[in-house]
Design a protein around this motif. Structure first.
Motif, PDB file in Angstrom:
ATOM      1  N   GLU A 146       0.837  -1.206   0.000  1.00 23.00           N
ATOM      2  CA  GLU A 146       0.000   0.000   0.000  1.00 23.00           C
ATOM      3  C   GLU A 146       0.871   1.255   0.000  1.00 23.00           C
ATOM      4  N   GLY A 147       1.926   1.233   0.815  1.00 18.02           N
ATOM      5  CA  GLY A 147       2.808   2.388   0.878  1.00 18.02           C
ATOM      6  C   GLY A 147       3.494   2.680  -0.443  1.00 18.02           C
ATOM      7  N   LEU A 148       3.918   1.627  -1.137  1.00 19.93           N
ATOM      8  CA  LEU A 148       4.603   1.817  -2.418  1.00 19.93           C
ATOM      9  C   LEU A 148       3.665   2.376  -3.485  1.00 19.93           C
ATOM     10  N   VAL A 149       2.398   2.000  -3.408  1.00 20.58           N
ATOM     11  CA  VAL A 149       1.426   2.539  -4.375  1.00 20.58           C
ATOM     12  C   VAL A 149       1.364   4.056  -4.277  1.00 20.58           C
ATOM     13  N   PHE A 150       1.320   4.561  -3.055  1.00 24.75           N
ATOM     14  CA  PHE A 150       1.105   5.996  -2.868  1.00 24.75           C
ATOM     15  C   PHE A 150       2.405   6.796  -2.793  1.00 24.75           C
ATOM     16  N   THR A 151       3.534   6.108  -2.750  1.00 18.41           N
ATOM     17  CA  THR A 151       4.813   6.815  -2.727  1.00 18.41           C
ATOM     18  C   THR A 151       5.020   7.640  -3.985  1.00 18.41           C
ATOM     19  N   GLY A 152       4.627   7.090  -5.123  1.00 18.08           N
ATOM     20  CA  GLY A 152       4.884   7.773  -6.385  1.00 18.08           C
ATOM     21  C   GLY A 152       3.790   8.710  -6.861  1.00 18.08           C
ATOM     22  N   VAL A 153       2.705   8.811  -6.093  1.00 13.51           N
ATOM     23  CA  VAL A 153       1.547   9.602  -6.545  1.00 13.51           C
ATOM     24  C   VAL A 153       1.927  11.050  -6.858  1.00 13.51           C
ATOM     25  N   PHE A 154       2.807  11.630  -6.053  1.00 10.98           N
ATOM     26  CA  PHE A 154       3.237  13.007  -6.300  1.00 10.98           C
ATOM     27  C   PHE A 154       4.579  13.092  -7.013  1.00 10.98           C
ATOM     28  N   VAL A 155       5.492  12.212  -6.609  1.00 13.64           N
ATOM     29  CA  VAL A 155       6.866  12.392  -7.073  1.00 13.64           C
ATOM     30  C   VAL A 155       7.038  12.025  -8.544  1.00 13.64           C
ATOM     31  N   ILE A 156       6.268  11.071  -9.053  1.00 14.35           N
ATOM     32  CA  ILE A 156       6.393  10.704 -10.475  1.00 14.35           C
ATOM     33  C   ILE A 156       5.934  11.854 -11.376  1.00 14.35           C
ATOM     34  N   PRO A 157       4.723  12.419 -11.182  1.00 16.35           N
ATOM     35  CA  PRO A 157       4.366  13.584 -11.996  1.00 16.35           C
ATOM     36  C   PRO A 157       5.278  14.780 -11.726  1.00 16.35           C
ATOM     37  N   GLY A 158       5.823  14.854 -10.497  1.00 15.14           N
ATOM     38  CA  GLY A 158       6.749  15.941 -10.190  1.00 15.14           C
ATOM     39  C   GLY A 158       7.985  15.894 -11.058  1.00 15.14           C
ATOM     40  N   LEU A 159       8.495  14.690 -11.318  1.00 14.22           N
ATOM     41  CA  LEU A 159       9.675  14.547 -12.172  1.00 14.22           C
ATOM     42  C   LEU A 159       9.388  15.020 -13.592  1.00 14.22           C
ATOM     43  N   PHE A 160       8.264  14.583 -14.151  1.00 21.68           N
ATOM     44  CA  PHE A 160       7.895  15.006 -15.503  1.00 21.68           C
ATOM     45  C   PHE A 160       7.595  16.508 -15.542  1.00 21.68           C
ATOM     46  N   GLY A 161       6.926  16.992 -14.500  1.00 22.96           N
ATOM     47  CA  GLY A 161       6.592  18.411 -14.461  1.00 22.96           C
ATOM     48  C   GLY A 161       7.818  19.293 -14.329  1.00 22.96           C
TER      49      GLY A 161
END
Length: 468
Positions: free
Chosen positions: A281-296
């Motif tokens: 569960e933690g790994l699912v939500f770890t990337g919720v912000f940081v993945i789009p943050g990298l592209f952004g």
């Protein structure tokens, strides 16, 4: 849902912290320029490095309190240990004032001593709240501290004061936050004992390196950049890029903080299946912000940095690298969180040693060769080392983690759609602070809509949290 709501509140508190921090950084940058930030950042770095022992004891106190037995005894013993650390560090900074002043480049030694003592107090009381599983309230006191700090620092800069006033405002806010946190503590201290001291020390003697790792990740590049005298302007730009990159890891930090006391309690009974579930569960939500943050950061980094001042736009490539580093570290920290929760600080010690050692060597070597770009690359590479080693170490202890690859891929797809939408309209949007913020919000809306559409798991969590 209980943990989800706790995480959501913790995250909301961190959003408040980030907004307050953004306001303060923006004001300092606009009124004082990159040079002022470049003086303030090394002063804070010195204080944070010196607080490694206090943070290690605080983590140990959280662990022992969360286990549920002899809590009054552990509380009293931990507070005595932290008080001793505060006295020793405060005196050491006062005696070492000339060295502190040389490293920072300003006469700030005395106020850095106050900052160190304030940090110890705030670390201790928040560790107690986390040990009582009052993670949300601990986060709330952090929000209060950051708001008070921002108000004091903005007022100081507007009045024309320099870096000494910024450090003093930071110290004052820590004492205010400490007093507020004490109100929420329910435990009463018992009698300090040698047994409790040994138990706390046994955990802390390993976790101090975890703190060292955190400090290395956040401040090693700043200290080495200052030591190589790259200039306060570049350090200031670098710190602004780092603060923006850190925003994207807020969800990961909230997930980690919320899950640790829960997994710690499960670890006592070796309930590894439930621990694996929480980790997934933690790994699912770890990337919720940081993945789009990298592209952004790649698509809009230069425009966002221009909001501060035109001189900050030179940090756009640095911003992308630092967001990548934050993403790698965020996943690694989730694995290492489990290692600590199941009471294997010895294993975490080896992981953190590998990270801290590689971070130091890479920073010194790459900053010497490539300057501030080398610092960002060193941070990325050392974060990668920590991620791989954490995964391998956890696999050996409780079995290979169930990494939600498909959910992470869905987040990446949503981020790609977001970037495509932003890049397609970006040329038609004139440069301007409000228009840039509008682009960021529009991109976030596209990402959120696409992610909810493609991920049933995220959609279910949103409905649950909303009470639908």
């Amino acid at each position: 849902m209980r943990l989800g709501r706790t995480t959501l509140f913790h995250f909301a508190s961190h959003v408040v912290v980030s907004l307050a921090g953004f306001a303060a950084t923006f004001a300092i940058a606009r009124l004082g320029g990159a040079d002022l930030i470049g003086l303030y950042a090394p002063a804070v770095a010195v204080a944070f490095w010196l607080n490694i022992p206090a943070t290690a004891v605080g983590d140990s106190l959280t662990k022992r309190l969360s286990e549920g037995s002899d809590r009054g005894e552990y509380l009293a013993t931990g507070l005595v240990m932290l008080a001793g650390i505060a006295v020793v560090l405060g005196v050491a900074v006062v005696l070492g004032t000339p060295l502190v002043n040389w490293l920072v480049g300003a006469e700030v030694g005395d106020v850095v001593a106050l900052l160190v003592v304030g940090n110890v107090a705030f670390i201790g009381v928040r560790a107690v709240l986390n040990g009582e599983k009052k993670v949300a309230r601990a986060a709330g006191t952090k929000s209060l501290e950051r708001i008070v700090r921002s108000v004091l620092q903005i007022a100081a800069v507007a009045a024309g004061y320099g870096v000494t006033a910024l450090v003093a405002g930071h110290a004052a806010a820590l004492f205010v936050g400490t007093l507020a946190a004490v109100v929420f503590v329910d435990l009463s201290p018992g009698r300090p004992t040698r047994r409790a001291a040994r138990s706390l020390f046994d955990f802390a003697r390993y976790t101090w390196l975890s703190t060292l790792k955190t400090r290395a990740f956040s401040w090693m590049d700043t200290v080495v950049l200052a030591a190589f005298a790259v200039g306060s302007t570049l350090i200031g730009v670098y710190e602004v890029a780092w603060s923006l990159a850190s925003v994207f890891a807020l969800v990961a930090v909230s997930v980690k903080s919320t899950l640790f006391p829960e997994m710690s309690e499960l670890g006592v009974d070796d309930e590894h299946d439930r621990i694996h579930h929480y980790l997934n569960e933690g790994l699912v939500f770890t990337g919720v912000f940081v993945i789009p943050g990298l592209f952004g950061a790649w698509a809009l980094g230069e425009r966002v940095l221009r909001i501060y001042r035109p001189e900050f736009t030179q940090g756009a490539p640095i911003l992308v690298l630092l967001v990548l580093a934050r993403m790698l570290a965020a996943y690694g920290e989730q694995f290492l969180n489990v290692v600590n929760a199941i009471d294997r600080p010895d294993v975490a010690f080896r992981v953190n040693l590998a990270f801290a050692g590689s971070n130091l060597l890479l920073n010194v070597a790459l900053i010497y060769l490539y300057g501030w770009v080398g610092a960002a690359v060193a941070t990325v590479l050392s974060a990668g080392v920590g991620l791989v080693y954490s995964y391998v170490a956890l696999s050996r202890l409780v079995g290979r983690p169930d990494v939600p690859v498909l959910e992470i891929a869905r987040q990446a797809v949503a981020a790609l759609v977001m970037v495509a939408a932003v890049v397609s309209v970006r040329p038609a949007v004139p440069t301007g602070n409000y228009l840039t913020i509008g682009l960021v919000l529009a991109g976030a809306a596209v990402y959120t809509a696409v992610l909810i559409a493609v991920s049933g798991r995220i959609r279910a969590k949103v409905r649950g949290l909303a009470g639908v």
